[in-house]
Design a protein around this motif. Structure first.
Motif, mmCIF file in Angstrom:
data_model
loop_
_atom_site.group_PDB
_atom_site.id
_atom_site.type_symbol
_atom_site.label_atom_id
_atom_site.label_comp_id
_atom_site.label_asym_id
_atom_site.label_seq_id
_atom_site.Cartn_x
_atom_site.Cartn_y
_atom_site.Cartn_z
ATOM 1 N N UNK A 95 0.832 -1.205 0.000
ATOM 2 C CA UNK A 95 0.000 0.000 0.000
ATOM 3 C C UNK A 95 0.875 1.267 0.000
ATOM 4 N N UNK A 96 1.870 1.278 0.865
ATOM 5 C CA UNK A 96 2.734 2.465 0.967
ATOM 6 C C UNK A 96 3.579 2.661 -0.288
ATOM 7 N N UNK A 97 3.998 1.569 -0.892
ATOM 8 C CA UNK A 97 4.754 1.674 -2.150
ATOM 9 C C UNK A 97 3.873 2.250 -3.255
ATOM 10 N N UNK A 98 2.623 1.830 -3.303
ATOM 11 C CA UNK A 98 1.694 2.371 -4.308
ATOM 12 C C UNK A 98 1.432 3.844 -4.033
ATOM 13 N N UNK A 99 1.238 4.205 -2.768
ATOM 14 C CA UNK A 99 1.038 5.619 -2.416
ATOM 15 C C UNK A 99 2.229 6.459 -2.861
ATOM 16 N N UNK A 100 3.429 5.953 -2.611
ATOM 17 C CA UNK A 100 4.629 6.689 -3.013
ATOM 18 C C UNK A 100 4.704 6.804 -4.540
ATOM 19 N N UNK A 101 4.423 5.721 -5.232
ATOM 20 C CA UNK A 101 4.471 5.716 -6.690
ATOM 21 C C UNK A 101 3.452 6.694 -7.277
ATOM 22 N N UNK A 102 2.253 6.728 -6.703
ATOM 23 C CA UNK A 102 1.191 7.611 -7.200
ATOM 24 C C UNK A 102 1.278 9.015 -6.614
ATOM 25 N N UNK A 103 2.268 9.222 -5.726
ATOM 26 C CA UNK A 103 2.449 10.503 -5.062
ATOM 27 C C UNK A 103 1.171 10.943 -4.345
ATOM 28 N N UNK A 104 0.600 10.003 -3.588
ATOM 29 C CA UNK A 104 -0.610 10.284 -2.823
ATOM 30 C C UNK A 104 -0.328 10.120 -1.333
ATOM 31 N N UNK A 105 -1.204 10.680 -0.540
ATOM 32 C CA UNK A 105 -1.065 10.656 0.913
ATOM 33 C C UNK A 105 -1.331 9.252 1.473
ATOM 34 N N UNK A 106 -0.469 8.801 2.346
ATOM 35 C CA UNK A 106 -0.662 7.528 3.064
ATOM 36 C C UNK A 106 -1.582 7.822 4.239
ATOM 37 N N UNK A 107 -2.833 7.375 4.163
ATOM 38 C CA UNK A 107 -3.811 7.648 5.214
ATOM 39 C C UNK A 107 -4.188 6.406 6.005
#
Length: 163
Positions: A53-65
């Motif tokens: 999940x965190x890798x996808x958030x980083x890749x998509x440049x989105x907030x880890x919530x």
């Protein structure tokens, strides 16, 4: 090879050559065998999911919530009280671990494949992994030691328990 020759003491195996078609002759020789479930604890699965999940958030440049703590259920054994006096360290460690993990149950279920036809064993090995019961890691359990020795406290901490 050394185990089959009887040159090793008690052996515990979780990882097997040629999985899921494991060598049942080798399984028959080990003291304890499990179906490669070392990463199958509930906490391990959640941690793997969180990493993705965190890798996808980083890749998509989105907030880890994600708040993992809110997702985690209460452990089935949050606390264990152990009378430490007049017991060996081995007895105390076995007592603590057996309260949170039934390794002999895993062993027993895996050994059932010995009785199966060779072509069915791999499927049963896979089923054991796919239907693995919920098991929590030691860090979810606090141990209260009655009359503790410092050595056992240190060993329990190494295993991941809170003391």
């Amino acid at each position: 090879k050394q185990l089959k020759k009887g040159k090793l003491g008690p052996v515990v195996l979780d990882v097997w050559e040629n999985e899921p078609e494991i060598d049942v002759e080798l399984l028959d020789k080990v003291a304890i065998g499990t179906p490669h479930i070392s990463g199958y604890s509930y906490d391990g699965k959640i941690n793997g999911t969180v990493m993705l999940y965190r890798a996808v958030c980083e890749f998509l440049d989105t907030q880890d919530e994600l708040n993992v703590e809110k997702l985690m259920p209460r452990p089935p054994v949050p606390e264990i009280v152990i009378e430490a006096h007049q017991q060996s360290d081995q007895q105390l460690l076995t007592q603590a671990m057996s309260r949170i993990y039934d390794i002999m149950g895993d062993d027993s279920r895996l050994r059932e494949i010995i009785q199966q036809q060779p072509g069915k064993r791999g499927k049963i090995f896979d089923v054991l992994r796919k239907n693995y019961p919920i098991r929590r890691e030691a860090f979810n359990t606090r141990i209260k030691l009655q009359a503790p020795a410092n050595q056992i406290r240190e060993k329990l901490t190494i295993l991941g328990f809170k003391t």
